[in-house]
Enzyme design. Sequence first.
Site, PDB file in Angstrom:
ATOM      1  N   TYR A 144       0.822  -0.964   0.136  1.00 17.21           N
ATOM      2  CA  TYR A 144       0.144   0.005  -0.329  1.00 17.21           C
ATOM      3  C   TYR A 144       0.875   1.678   0.077  1.00 17.21           C
ATOM      4  O   TYR A 144       1.861   1.648   0.852  1.00 17.21           O
ATOM      5  CB  TYR A 144      -0.775   0.000   1.714  1.00 17.21           C
ATOM      6  CG  TYR A 144      -1.617   1.080   1.395  1.00 17.21           C
ATOM      7  CD1 TYR A 144      -2.971   1.170   0.223  1.00 17.21           C
ATOM      8  CD2 TYR A 144      -1.542   2.007   2.213  1.00 17.21           C
ATOM      9  CE1 TYR A 144      -3.782   2.589   0.477  1.00 17.21           C
ATOM     10  CE2 TYR A 144      -2.613   3.207   2.583  1.00 17.21           C
ATOM     11  CZ  TYR A 144      -3.704   3.390   1.359  1.00 17.21           C
ATOM     12  OH  TYR A 144      -4.279   4.595   1.580  1.00 17.21           O
ATOM     13  N   ASP A 239       9.665   2.665  -0.024  1.00 16.79           N
ATOM     14  CA  ASP A 239       7.811   3.626   0.898  1.00 16.79           C
ATOM     15  C   ASP A 239       8.507   3.265   2.091  1.00 16.79           C
ATOM     16  O   ASP A 239       8.159   1.918   2.751  1.00 16.79           O
ATOM     17  CB  ASP A 239       6.783   3.311   0.233  1.00 16.79           C
ATOM     18  CG  ASP A 239       5.360   3.438   1.378  1.00 16.79           C
ATOM     19  OD1 ASP A 239       5.626   3.757   2.261  1.00 16.79           O
ATOM     20  OD2 ASP A 239       4.490   3.543   0.609  1.00 16.79           O
ATOM     21  N   LYS A 267       4.148   8.714   9.055  1.00 16.04           N
ATOM     22  CA  LYS A 267       3.821   8.236  10.443  1.00 16.04           C
ATOM     23  C   LYS A 267       4.547   9.005  11.381  1.00 16.04           C
ATOM     24  O   LYS A 267       4.328   9.607  12.002  1.00 16.04           O
ATOM     25  CB  LYS A 267       3.629   6.416   9.524  1.00 16.04           C
ATOM     26  CG  LYS A 267       2.224   6.030   9.729  1.00 16.04           C
ATOM     27  CD  LYS A 267       2.012   4.102   9.212  1.00 16.04           C
ATOM     28  CE  LYS A 267       0.515   4.996   8.469  1.00 16.04           C
ATOM     29  NZ  LYS A 267       1.326   3.932   7.157  1.00 16.04           N
TER      30      LYS A 267
HETATM   31  C1  LIG Z   1      -0.068   4.790   5.659  1.00 15.13           C
HETATM   32  C2  LIG Z   1       1.086   3.672   4.707  1.00 15.13           C
HETATM   33  C3  LIG Z   1       0.552   5.041   3.574  1.00 15.13           C
HETATM   34  C4  LIG Z   1      -0.265   5.999   2.880  1.00 15.13           C
HETATM   35  O1  LIG Z   1       0.100   6.954   4.321  1.00 15.13           O
HETATM   36  P1  LIG Z   1      -1.067   8.045   4.724  1.00 15.13           P
HETATM   37  O2  LIG Z   1      -0.714   8.641   5.813  1.00 15.13           O
HETATM   38  O3  LIG Z   1      -2.562   7.051   5.372  1.00 15.13           O
HETATM   39  O4  LIG Z   1      -1.656   9.020   3.680  1.00 15.13           O
HETATM   40  C5  LIG Z   1       1.855   5.387   2.803  1.00 15.13           C
HETATM   41  N1  LIG Z   1       2.830   3.744   2.562  1.00 15.13           N
HETATM   42  C6  LIG Z   1       3.111   2.825   3.561  1.00 15.13           C
HETATM   43  C7  LIG Z   1       3.363   1.718   3.784  1.00 15.13           C
HETATM   44  C8  LIG Z   1       1.627   2.740   4.557  1.00 15.13           C
HETATM   45  O5  LIG Z   1       2.065   2.057   5.928  1.00 15.13           O
END
Ligand SMILES: *Cc1c(COP(=O)(O)O)cnc(C)c1O
Length: 425
Positions: A144, A239, A267
């Site tokens: 994701y 990511d 995060k």
């Molecule tokens: C949470 C997450 C996102 C998206 O971040 P948001 O702040 O919710 O837009 C993207 N990549 C990874 C791996 C994530 O866990």
Amino acid sequence: MIYQRSSALFQEAKKYIPGGVNSPVRAFKAVGGDPIFVKEAKGAYLYDEDGNRLIDYIASWGPLILGHAYAPVIDAVIEKAKKGTSFGMPTEIETELAKLAVSMVPNIEQIRFVNSGTEACMSAVRLARGYTGKDKIIKFAGCYHGHSDSFLIQAGSGAVTFGSPNSPGVTKGTAKDTLLAEYNDLEGVKNLVQANQGEIAAIIIEPVAGNMGCIVPSNEFIQGLRALCTKEGILLLFDEVMTGFRLGKGGAQEALGIDADIVMFGKVIGGGLPVGAFAAKAEIMSHLAPEGPVYQAGTLSGNPLAMSAGLAMLTALNNTPEIFQSLADKTEYLHKGIASALSEKGIAHQINRYGSMISVHFTDEPVVDFTSSAKGNNETFKKYFHGMLAKGIYLPPSAFESYFLNDAISYADLDETISAVATIF
Ligand SMILES: *Cc1c(COP(=O)(O)O)cnc(C)c1O
């Protein structure tokens, strides 16, 4: 436990907010039942609107690695707020956080702050395309990268053709530039690269996946991706929205010993306020506006409250890096405890873990990619989730999410959690 007030609040919320929530996973659709409305939280515990206390294993989906309402972060935000909440002009604290982040993470020289992980990933892909002059990207099924159009793609017909939208509203035009591969399958990626020779700008990956449960890349796979990208002139995008400042000061790059070309954060870097960021060597970052031609902007980017929360959080982690090992130790303890409780009851399971990320899958086969993870999205998981909830343990309400341990969780909390598992089956 009673959830009367939470359920009433949910009914009311549904009248005015689609599905009653501002982010879908919160709605408990995957596990059934009504979501719990939280009133406040401190340290390892959530306190809901009915007065129940829950041990929290999601930490706001990762950011609160030092526990809820961590005093240095709260104090920093309060002090900053008294001086104004947004200016639309440069502030010194943006450079302070940038400098600290760059000093902690290997292989990056400059960083641009945005407001979410989605924005970070979306902007990083644009930068990669602008830098390489190529259009296509490869992503992995089950990873994701936020809700931006180019990531909401599923495998199309025939693995070597383009992807297709997996949400209405994403156009076929967008989908054709995102190619889908399987996690931990290097051969599949090589085939895609070969079939799209000279057209791929970037490979984007969660270097340790956390959005299909926790899945660790094999050495051969992750090293192979690095070598392939270098050979083909493709940028490797890590990511690290989940893994950054969680697996260690230097995130997954440091933990796995792999250099990425662009790294995305979210995060933890915001300490619980809305922050995302992407970073790379200056040679790449200089392509961004206003220095370069690749456009990217944000009215609230680098917001002083968000920067002060991030700065307090990263400062704490930078000064006490032993926290990462202590979190990993707690996670290992939890792993062993849950595994032996489930084995004793004869419940088939797989537990994946890396650092302070862990996931429990109710399946026989090793969980190494999205297909094997999906087998654990079953009735046993629902029973487990609700059973734990009834014992005051708040786990991710989806079989596809990793737990995130926070430093405030004690061994007594872990023991309470493990003995709850033993009572469910
Ligand atoms: C949470 C997450 C996102 C998206 O971040 P948001 O702040 O919710 O837009 C993207 N990549 C990874 C791996 C994530 O866990």
